[in-house]
Design a protein around this motif. Structure first.
Motif, PDB file in Angstrom:
ATOM      1  N   ARG A  26      -1.248  13.715  -0.557  1.00 21.08           N
ATOM      2  CA  ARG A  26      -0.370  12.545  -0.569  1.00 21.08           C
ATOM      3  C   ARG A  26      -1.069  11.255  -0.138  1.00 21.08           C
ATOM      4  NH1 ARG A  26       5.974  12.028   1.245  1.00 21.08           N
ATOM      5  NH2 ARG A  26       6.074   9.743   1.266  1.00 21.08           N
ATOM      6  N   PRO A  27      -1.870  11.263   0.928  1.00 22.52           N
ATOM      7  CA  PRO A  27      -2.548  10.013   1.290  1.00 22.52           C
ATOM      8  C   PRO A  27      -3.493   9.522   0.187  1.00 22.52           C
ATOM      9  CG  PRO A  27      -2.634  11.568   3.109  1.00 22.52           C
ATOM     10  CD  PRO A  27      -2.116  12.324   1.927  1.00 22.52           C
ATOM     11  N   ARG A  28      -4.124  10.429  -0.519  1.00 27.68           N
ATOM     12  CA  ARG A  28      -5.018  10.034  -1.611  1.00 27.68           C
ATOM     13  C   ARG A  28      -4.214   9.359  -2.722  1.00 27.68           C
ATOM     14  NH1 ARG A  28      -7.715  15.735  -2.675  1.00 27.68           N
ATOM     15  NH2 ARG A  28      -8.840  14.652  -4.335  1.00 27.68           N
ATOM     16  N   TRP A  29      -3.067   9.944  -3.065  1.00 28.97           N
ATOM     17  CA  TRP A  29      -2.222   9.351  -4.096  1.00 28.97           C
ATOM     18  C   TRP A  29      -1.699   7.985  -3.634  1.00 28.97           C
ATOM     19  CZ3 TRP A  29       2.577   7.362  -4.695  1.00 28.97           C
ATOM     20  CH2 TRP A  29       3.016   7.154  -6.010  1.00 28.97           C
ATOM     21  N   GLU A  30      -1.321   7.866  -2.363  1.00 32.36           N
ATOM     22  CA  GLU A  30      -0.777   6.600  -1.861  1.00 32.36           C
ATOM     23  C   GLU A  30      -1.828   5.495  -1.863  1.00 32.36           C
ATOM     24  OE1 GLU A  30       0.994   7.801   1.854  1.00 32.36           O
ATOM     25  OE2 GLU A  30       2.948   8.140   0.889  1.00 32.36           O
ATOM     26  N   ARG A  31      -3.101   5.861  -1.673  1.00 34.19           N
ATOM     27  CA  ARG A  31      -4.165   4.852  -1.782  1.00 34.19           C
ATOM     28  C   ARG A  31      -4.227   4.284  -3.200  1.00 34.19           C
ATOM     29  NH1 ARG A  31      -7.227   8.427   1.547  1.00 34.19           N
ATOM     30  NH2 ARG A  31      -8.369   9.240  -0.245  1.00 34.19           N
ATOM     31  N   LEU A  32      -4.050   5.153  -4.175  1.00 36.30           N
ATOM     32  CA  LEU A  32      -4.032   4.685  -5.560  1.00 36.30           C
ATOM     33  C   LEU A  32      -2.792   3.842  -5.826  1.00 36.30           C
ATOM     34  CD1 LEU A  32      -5.126   4.673  -8.463  1.00 36.30           C
ATOM     35  CD2 LEU A  32      -3.925   6.846  -8.823  1.00 36.30           C
ATOM     36  N   ALA A  33      -1.634   4.310  -5.369  1.00 31.65           N
ATOM     37  CA  ALA A  33      -0.385   3.594  -5.612  1.00 31.65           C
ATOM     38  C   ALA A  33      -0.414   2.181  -5.022  1.00 31.65           C
ATOM     39  CB  ALA A  33       0.783   4.382  -5.030  1.00 31.65           C
ATOM     40  N   ALA A  34      -1.121   2.011  -3.909  1.00 32.97           N
ATOM     41  CA  ALA A  34      -1.194   0.701  -3.258  1.00 32.97           C
ATOM     42  C   ALA A  34      -2.007  -0.309  -4.055  1.00 32.97           C
ATOM     43  CB  ALA A  34      -1.807   0.853  -1.860  1.00 32.97           C
ATOM     44  N   ARG A  35      -2.763   0.169  -5.049  1.00 31.15           N
ATOM     45  CA  ARG A  35      -3.663  -0.714  -5.794  1.00 31.15           C
ATOM     46  C   ARG A  35      -3.130  -1.112  -7.160  1.00 31.15           C
ATOM     47  NH1 ARG A  35      -9.079   0.193  -4.433  1.00 31.15           N
ATOM     48  NH2 ARG A  35      -9.543  -1.356  -6.050  1.00 31.15           N
ATOM     49  N   VAL A  36      -2.005  -0.547  -7.587  1.00 33.36           N
ATOM     50  CA  VAL A  36      -1.513  -0.809  -8.948  1.00 33.36           C
ATOM     51  C   VAL A  36      -0.372  -1.823  -8.916  1.00 33.36           C
ATOM     52  CG1 VAL A  36      -2.179   1.513  -9.658  1.00 33.36           C
ATOM     53  CG2 VAL A  36       0.189   1.079  -8.956  1.00 33.36           C
ATOM     54  N   ALA A  37       0.065  -2.243 -10.112  1.00 33.58           N
ATOM     55  CA  ALA A  37       1.141  -3.227 -10.203  1.00 33.58           C
ATOM     56  C   ALA A  37       2.494  -2.629  -9.892  1.00 33.58           C
ATOM     57  CB  ALA A  37       1.163  -3.849 -11.604  1.00 33.58           C
ATOM     58  N   GLN A  38       2.730  -1.408 -10.359  1.00 32.68           N
ATOM     59  CA  GLN A  38       4.055  -0.805 -10.209  1.00 32.68           C
ATOM     60  C   GLN A  38       3.958   0.708 -10.334  1.00 32.68           C
ATOM     61  OE1 GLN A  38       7.890  -2.487 -11.947  1.00 32.68           O
ATOM     62  NE2 GLN A  38       7.473  -0.885 -13.448  1.00 32.68           N
ATOM     63  N   VAL A  39       4.835   1.398  -9.589  1.00 29.28           N
ATOM     64  CA  VAL A  39       4.964   2.849  -9.698  1.00 29.28           C
ATOM     65  C   VAL A  39       6.359   3.165 -10.220  1.00 29.28           C
ATOM     66  CG1 VAL A  39       4.952   5.056  -8.469  1.00 29.28           C
ATOM     67  CG2 VAL A  39       3.382   3.226  -7.759  1.00 29.28           C
ATOM     68  N   THR A  40       6.427   4.035 -11.217  1.00 30.79           N
ATOM     69  CA  THR A  40       7.721   4.529 -11.687  1.00 30.79           C
ATOM     70  C   THR A  40       7.748   6.045 -11.515  1.00 30.79           C
ATOM     71  OG1 THR A  40       6.835   4.515 -13.933  1.00 30.79           O
ATOM     72  CG2 THR A  40       8.247   2.681 -13.290  1.00 30.79           C
ATOM     73  N   TRP A  41       8.968   6.584 -11.377  1.00 31.11           N
ATOM     74  CA  TRP A  41       9.147   7.978 -10.975  1.00 31.11           C
ATOM     75  C   TRP A  41       9.823   8.801 -12.062  1.00 31.11           C
ATOM     76  CZ3 TRP A  41       6.507   9.046  -6.741  1.00 31.11           C
ATOM     77  CH2 TRP A  41       6.222   7.992  -5.864  1.00 31.11           C
TER      78      TRP A  41
END
Length: 264
Positions: A172-187
């Motif tokens: 999860r922390p690895r994924w959150e590092r990526l999510a923090a760098r993008v424009a938007q996350v959709t689920w």
């Protein structure tokens, strides 16, 4: 395989049609939240659809192996193996969201060479064949050119993920590092998100816990649309993969996302 691969694709599309006819009557039956068990409607839809696909494939390719989520393997010794997930995205299906899909793949000696993502409700279909452009078909109003976005910077990228629930304390922390760098996350989305990546409306999909029937059909679709798909270590997806999946619209975006996920 050439001509043979095209013939296999025609059969896979016919199997997708048969599965869709089985699945549609179960959609939006107000089955509520169910635990997948022998008596649930979603399981009835899964099993009936997989049986229909297996029957067609076994008739047309009796020497080929088949591995499905519901009924396990047949003819495991064959170099050609069909891999099936009749309903990928069970939670979407049982809540009436048309963002699930039927996945039909053909592997040759462990390498995905054919993949179909079929959405039985909207009529959208992606067909990927090794070494060829992915084909997308849809009814009027949903039709779109097929091809990933090649010029998107990470800061402008659209990242899709089914749910955070599937990550561990390590991933999860690895994924959150990526999510923090993008424009938007959709689920949400499951396989449907990979179809959208092939259309260029999603740029990244990063997930874990994929089984072979979750990723086998997706690989030719993403690659044929111009994208790159591997595990989180950058390895090709093959039988025995660890379940992590990173799909990106371009090689450059994939490399940047991979560096973040791997901590390098």
């Amino acid at each position: 395989m050439g001509h043979d691969l095209e013939a296999a694709a025609r059969v896979a599309e016919a199997a997708a049609d048969v599965a869709a006819a089985v699945i549609r009557p179960f959609f939006r039956e107000r089955i509520g939240i169910v635990r997948k068990g022998d008596a649930s409607p979603v399981t009835a839809a899964d099993r009936a659809a997989e049986k229909a696909i297996r029957a067609l494939l076994s008739e047309r390719f009796p020497e080929h192996g088949i591995l499905g989520e519901e009924f396990g393997p047949e003819r495991e010794e064959s170099p050609f193996q069909w891999v099936l997930d009749p309903i990928d995205g069970t939670k979407s299906f049982i809540t009436g969201r048309p963002s699930f899909g039927t996945l039909i793949a053909l592997l040759h000696e462990g390498v995905p060479v054919l993949g179909v993502i079929n959405q039985p409700i909207t009529g959208e279909r992606w067909v990927g064949l090794a070494g060829r452009p992915t084909r997308f078909s849809a009814p009027p109003g949903l039709a779109a050119p097929c091809g990933t976005r090649q010029d998107v910077a990470l800061a402008d990228a659209q990242l899709s993920c089914t749910t955070l629930d599937l990550f561990t304390a390590e991933t999860r922390p690895r994924w959150e590092r990526l999510a923090a760098r993008v424009a938007q996350v959709t689920w949400g989305g499951d396989c449907y998100a990979h179809g959208l990546l092939a259309l260029g409306t999603v740029d990244l999909v990063a997930e874990t816990t994929y089984k072979i029937w979750d990723w086998a059909a997706i690989v030719p679709v993403v690659e044929g649309a111009g994208g790159v798909i591997t595990d989180w270590s950058g390895r090709p997806l093959r039988p025995g993969a660890d379940g992590s999946v990173l799909a990106a619209g371009s090689a450059a975006l994939h490399a940047e996302a991979l560096a973040i996920l791997s901590g390098s």
